[in-house]
Design a protein around this motif. Structure first.
Motif, PDB file in Angstrom:
ATOM      1  N   PRO A   1       0.799  -1.239   0.000  1.00  0.00           N
ATOM      2  CA  PRO A   1       0.000   0.000   0.000  1.00  0.00           C
ATOM      3  C   PRO A   1       0.823   1.276   0.000  1.00  0.00           C
ATOM      4  CG  PRO A   1      -0.021  -1.021   2.171  1.00  0.00           C
ATOM      5  CD  PRO A   1       0.685  -1.976   1.271  1.00  0.00           C
ATOM      6  N   ALA A   2       2.148   1.160   0.196  1.00  0.00           N
ATOM      7  CA  ALA A   2       2.963   2.382   0.251  1.00  0.00           C
ATOM      8  C   ALA A   2       4.358   2.136  -0.328  1.00  0.00           C
ATOM      9  CB  ALA A   2       3.073   2.877   1.692  1.00  0.00           C
ATOM     10  N   PRO A   3       4.449   1.771  -1.613  1.00  0.00           N
ATOM     11  CA  PRO A   3       5.784   1.589  -2.206  1.00  0.00           C
ATOM     12  C   PRO A   3       6.533   2.918  -2.254  1.00  0.00           C
ATOM     13  CG  PRO A   3       4.100   1.547  -3.910  1.00  0.00           C
ATOM     14  CD  PRO A   3       3.372   1.564  -2.600  1.00  0.00           C
ATOM     15  N   LYS A   4       7.821   2.867  -1.993  1.00  0.00           N
ATOM     16  CA  LYS A   4       8.619   4.090  -1.999  1.00  0.00           C
ATOM     17  C   LYS A   4       9.073   4.447  -3.416  1.00  0.00           C
ATOM     18  CE  LYS A   4      10.451   3.660   2.726  1.00  0.00           C
ATOM     19  NZ  LYS A   4       9.635   2.481   3.087  1.00  0.00           N
ATOM     20  N   THR A   5       9.386   3.437  -4.215  1.00  0.00           N
ATOM     21  CA  THR A   5       9.934   3.692  -5.540  1.00  0.00           C
ATOM     22  C   THR A   5       9.200   2.833  -6.571  1.00  0.00           C
ATOM     23  OG1 THR A   5      11.647   2.036  -5.126  1.00  0.00           O
ATOM     24  CG2 THR A   5      12.221   4.346  -4.731  1.00  0.00           C
ATOM     25  N   TRP A   6       8.887   3.434  -7.733  1.00  0.00           N
ATOM     26  CA  TRP A   6       8.117   2.745  -8.776  1.00  0.00           C
ATOM     27  C   TRP A   6       8.716   3.128 -10.122  1.00  0.00           C
ATOM     28  CZ3 TRP A   6       2.466   1.264  -8.010  1.00  0.00           C
ATOM     29  CH2 TRP A   6       1.907   0.723  -9.180  1.00  0.00           C
ATOM     30  N   LEU A   7       9.012   2.142 -10.957  1.00  0.00           N
ATOM     31  CA  LEU A   7       9.495   2.376 -12.314  1.00  0.00           C
ATOM     32  C   LEU A   7       8.437   1.902 -13.295  1.00  0.00           C
ATOM     33  CD1 LEU A   7      11.795   3.122 -14.336  1.00  0.00           C
ATOM     34  CD2 LEU A   7      12.505   0.711 -14.210  1.00  0.00           C
ATOM     35  N   ASP A   8       7.973   2.813 -14.161  1.00  0.00           N
ATOM     36  CA  ASP A   8       7.004   2.467 -15.192  1.00  0.00           C
ATOM     37  C   ASP A   8       7.743   2.316 -16.517  1.00  0.00           C
ATOM     38  OD1 ASP A   8       4.397   1.999 -16.224  1.00  0.00           O
ATOM     39  OD2 ASP A   8       4.341   4.050 -16.988  1.00  0.00           O
ATOM     40  N   VAL A   9       7.814   1.085 -17.014  1.00  0.00           N
ATOM     41  CA  VAL A   9       8.552   0.777 -18.244  1.00  0.00           C
ATOM     42  C   VAL A   9       7.601   0.919 -19.436  1.00  0.00           C
ATOM     43  CG1 VAL A   9       9.902  -0.963 -19.469  1.00  0.00           C
ATOM     44  CG2 VAL A   9      10.052  -0.790 -16.970  1.00  0.00           C
ATOM     45  N   GLY A  10       8.061   1.633 -20.464  1.00  0.00           N
ATOM     46  CA  GLY A  10       7.184   1.948 -21.587  1.00  0.00           C
ATOM     47  C   GLY A  10       6.207   3.041 -21.219  1.00  0.00           C
ATOM     48  N   THR A  11       6.691   4.028 -20.481  1.00  0.00           N
ATOM     49  CA  THR A  11       5.810   5.032 -19.884  1.00  0.00           C
ATOM     50  C   THR A  11       5.240   6.026 -20.881  1.00  0.00           C
ATOM     51  OG1 THR A  11       5.634   6.460 -17.928  1.00  0.00           O
ATOM     52  CG2 THR A  11       7.583   6.773 -19.333  1.00  0.00           C
ATOM     53  N   GLY A  12       5.830   6.109 -22.094  1.00  0.00           N
ATOM     54  CA  GLY A  12       5.345   7.102 -23.062  1.00  0.00           C
ATOM     55  C   GLY A  12       5.524   8.511 -22.540  1.00  0.00           C
ATOM     56  N   HIS A  13       4.424   9.261 -22.442  1.00  0.00           N
ATOM     57  CA  HIS A  13       4.461  10.637 -21.934  1.00  0.00           C
ATOM     58  C   HIS A  13       4.238  10.701 -20.426  1.00  0.00           C
ATOM     59  CE1 HIS A  13       3.464  12.491 -26.143  1.00  0.00           C
ATOM     60  NE2 HIS A  13       4.593  11.832 -26.109  1.00  0.00           N
ATOM     61  N   GLY A  14       4.223   9.540 -19.777  1.00  0.00           N
ATOM     62  CA  GLY A  14       4.149   9.512 -18.318  1.00  0.00           C
ATOM     63  C   GLY A  14       2.785   9.781 -17.722  1.00  0.00           C
ATOM     64  N   HIS A  15       1.716   9.621 -18.503  1.00  0.00           N
ATOM     65  CA  HIS A  15       0.384   9.942 -17.979  1.00  0.00           C
ATOM     66  C   HIS A  15      -0.033   8.993 -16.854  1.00  0.00           C
ATOM     67  CE1 HIS A  15      -0.385  13.082 -20.861  1.00  0.00           C
ATOM     68  NE2 HIS A  15      -0.052  12.285 -21.863  1.00  0.00           N
ATOM     69  N   PHE A  16       0.372   7.729 -16.925  1.00  0.00           N
ATOM     70  CA  PHE A  16       0.062   6.827 -15.812  1.00  0.00           C
ATOM     71  C   PHE A  16       0.693   7.339 -14.525  1.00  0.00           C
ATOM     72  CE2 PHE A  16       2.023   3.616 -13.070  1.00  0.00           C
ATOM     73  CZ  PHE A  16       0.872   3.135 -12.442  1.00  0.00           C
ATOM     74  N   CYS A  17       1.967   7.698 -14.592  1.00  0.00           N
ATOM     75  CA  CYS A  17       2.666   8.144 -13.381  1.00  0.00           C
ATOM     76  C   CYS A  17       2.015   9.393 -12.798  1.00  0.00           C
ATOM     77  CB  CYS A  17       4.138   8.416 -13.688  1.00  0.00           C
ATOM     78  SG  CYS A  17       5.064   6.942 -14.189  1.00  0.00           S
ATOM     79  N   GLY A  18       1.601  10.306 -13.661  1.00  0.00           N
ATOM     80  CA  GLY A  18       0.951  11.517 -13.177  1.00  0.00           C
ATOM     81  C   GLY A  18      -0.337  11.220 -12.437  1.00  0.00           C
ATOM     82  N   ALA A  19      -1.136  10.279 -12.953  1.00  0.00           N
ATOM     83  CA  ALA A  19      -2.398   9.928 -12.295  1.00  0.00           C
ATOM     84  C   ALA A  19      -2.170   9.075 -11.054  1.00  0.00           C
ATOM     85  CB  ALA A  19      -3.302   9.192 -13.280  1.00  0.00           C
ATOM     86  N   ALA A  20      -1.160   8.206 -11.101  1.00  0.00           N
ATOM     87  CA  ALA A  20      -0.908   7.290  -9.984  1.00  0.00           C
ATOM     88  C   ALA A  20      -0.468   8.034  -8.726  1.00  0.00           C
ATOM     89  CB  ALA A  20       0.145   6.263 -10.379  1.00  0.00           C
ATOM     90  N   ARG A  21       0.080   9.230  -8.878  1.00  0.00           N
ATOM     91  CA  ARG A  21       0.499  10.008  -7.704  1.00  0.00           C
ATOM     92  C   ARG A  21      -0.686  10.330  -6.790  1.00  0.00           C
ATOM     93  NH1 ARG A  21       5.640  11.975  -8.283  1.00  0.00           N
ATOM     94  NH2 ARG A  21       6.501  11.938 -10.394  1.00  0.00           N
ATOM     95  N   THR A  22      -1.874  10.448  -7.376  1.00  0.00           N
ATOM     96  CA  THR A  22      -3.045  10.751  -6.548  1.00  0.00           C
ATOM     97  C   THR A  22      -3.464   9.541  -5.713  1.00  0.00           C
ATOM     98  OG1 THR A  22      -4.613  10.125  -8.294  1.00  0.00           O
ATOM     99  CG2 THR A  22      -3.846  12.409  -8.269  1.00  0.00           C
ATOM    100  N   VAL A  23      -3.095   8.335  -6.156  1.00  0.00           N
ATOM    101  CA  VAL A  23      -3.384   7.113  -5.405  1.00  0.00           C
ATOM    102  C   VAL A  23      -2.282   6.833  -4.383  1.00  0.00           C
ATOM    103  CG1 VAL A  23      -3.777   4.609  -5.613  1.00  0.00           C
ATOM    104  CG2 VAL A  23      -4.627   6.160  -7.385  1.00  0.00           C
ATOM    105  N   LEU A  24      -1.039   7.117  -4.785  1.00  0.00           N
ATOM    106  CA  LEU A  24       0.125   6.820  -3.941  1.00  0.00           C
ATOM    107  C   LEU A  24       0.971   8.087  -3.821  1.00  0.00           C
ATOM    108  CD1 LEU A  24       0.954   3.418  -5.659  1.00  0.00           C
ATOM    109  CD2 LEU A  24       0.082   3.680  -3.329  1.00  0.00           C
ATOM    110  N   PRO A  25       0.510   9.055  -3.019  1.00  0.00           N
ATOM    111  CA  PRO A  25       1.195  10.355  -2.962  1.00  0.00           C
ATOM    112  C   PRO A  25       2.603  10.282  -2.384  1.00  0.00           C
ATOM    113  CG  PRO A  25      -0.531  10.209  -1.291  1.00  0.00           C
ATOM    114  CD  PRO A  25      -0.705   9.025  -2.168  1.00  0.00           C
ATOM    115  N   GLY A  26       2.926   9.234  -1.645  1.00  0.00           N
ATOM    116  CA  GLY A  26       4.256   9.131  -1.068  1.00  0.00           C
ATOM    117  C   GLY A  26       5.247   8.374  -1.920  1.00  0.00           C
TER     118      GLY A  26
END
Length: 361
Positions: free
Chosen positions: A129-154
């Motif tokens: 529930p609280a991973p410190k580090t996350w690598l998104d492979v094949g991230t493109g323009h990073g839209h997943f990472c931008g949205a995922a911050r609202t789920v995992l703000p830390g």
């Protein structure tokens, strides 16, 4: 956008197409044979020689020249592009799809899917529930990472991709650190660095999925997790819709793995699969996409630099008329996708994707 801005955008696109046309015409003058490797006689997943043709199709999205074949292994069920694109072929068919001419369109498509991205991030909550580090492979323009911050703000989100989209993602603040290049080549410097590595609709694009999975095992710390989401070649839609099934996405998608195959390969690499999902990653667009692909294929071509010249006024008018005629069918397909099929997609075997969560032992 004002009428003036709209006209300016159209004019600018025409100018860009005209500027790109000479280079595309030079590429095509040499023929397309060099875009394909020799045809395989064995399965790249299990080595079996029992292959059968599953699908023959063309490029139904960009309409670049070429014909593509998908073969299926009778022993393990793996489906793969055969012959597979060479490095030159990959460059040619990816060009102006995610970047260049296609960048604005694809950015709008991916940028508007926040709910889907949040669902992907939420898939990790029962396991970490609280991973410190996350690598998104094949991230493109990073839209997943931008949205995922609202789920995992830390959580600190990094992105990896071989296109310049990942650098844009860093500039826009969607990823904390951008890695540009091939994942297997970068994996040694990322060894055991991440609590989570995700591959959302990435593995099917890779020339060697096993090599990518080994790289993921290297980058995930012991006890960390790998999330993989890919098209499901066992979906009934894949058979019912044939070449009009969007996830075939030829010529970009090179490998389609049945879920049992991927589970076994992850286990062999030292992962334990802790979750398998089908209903959750299903994207309810199959019927809409099939209708659109069929209409777009039937209509006269839009202007593109790989065509010898721009279409004339009559051709443009015919295209507009056909697409407008198809609007009621597109609306009906959308309603069926979202309200009639979505809730029962997994029960009916229609889910178009599956997701695995695997823990590195």
């Amino acid at each position: 956008m004002t009428e003036h801005d709209d006209k300016s955008h159209v004019s600018d696109k025409k100018a860009r197409i005209a500027a790109l046309r000479p280079a595309y015409q030079r590429d095509l003058a040499a023929g397309t044979d060099r875009f394909f490797a020799p045809r395989r006689t064995d399965c790249p997943w299990c080595g079996s020689g029992r292959l059968a043709t599953r699908l023959r199709t063309t490029d139904l999205l960009q309409h670049k020249p070429g014909r593509f074949t998908l073969d299926r292994c009778a022993d393990c069920g793996h489906t793969f592009q055969n012959p597979q694109l060479t490095e030159q072929g990959l460059e040619f068919y990816y060009r102006d799809f995610y970047d260049g001419l296609g960048e604005q369109r694809m950015s709008g498509t991916f940028g508007g899917r926040t709910a889907m991205y949040r669902g992907r991030a939420e898939a990790m909550l029962p396991h970490d529930p609280a991973p410190k580090t996350w690598l998104d492979v094949g991230t493109g323009h990073g839209h997943f990472c931008g949205a995922a911050r609202t789920v995992l703000p830390g959580t600190s989100f990094d992105g990896l991709d071989f296109t310049d989209g990942v650098e844009l993602a860093a500039r826009e603040g969607r990823v904390d650190h951008a890695y540009r290049g091939a994942f297997p080549a970068l994996a040694p410097e990322l060894a055991a660095r991440y609590d989570v590595v995700s591959m959302f609709h990435y593995l099917e694009h890779s020339t060697d999925p096993d090599r990518e999975l080994r790289a993921a095992h290297e980058a995930v710390r012991p006890g960390g997790h790998l999330l993989v989401e890919v098209p499901d070649p066992q979906s009934r839609y894949a058979r019912l819709l044939g070449r009009w099934w969007l996830p075939w996405l030829q010529p970009q998608h090179l490998h389609f793995m049945p879920v049992a195959n991927l589970r076994r390969r992850l286990t062999d690499l030292g992962f334990t699969v802790v979750a398998e999902q089908h209903a959750e990653p299903h994207d309810p667009v199959d019927l809409l996409a099939a209708v659109w692909l069929a209409l777009d294929h039937t209509a006269p071509r839009e202007d593109a630099p790989w065509l010898p010249g721009p279409p004339g006024a009559l051709s443009r008018a015919a295209r507009t008329t056909l697409l407008l005629t198809g609007v009621p069918v597109l609306v009906t397909a959308t309603l069926l996708d979202r309200f009639a099929v979505r809730a029962v997609s997994h029960r009916l075997g229609l889910a178009n994707a599956y997701r695995l969560v695997a823990r590195r032992d």
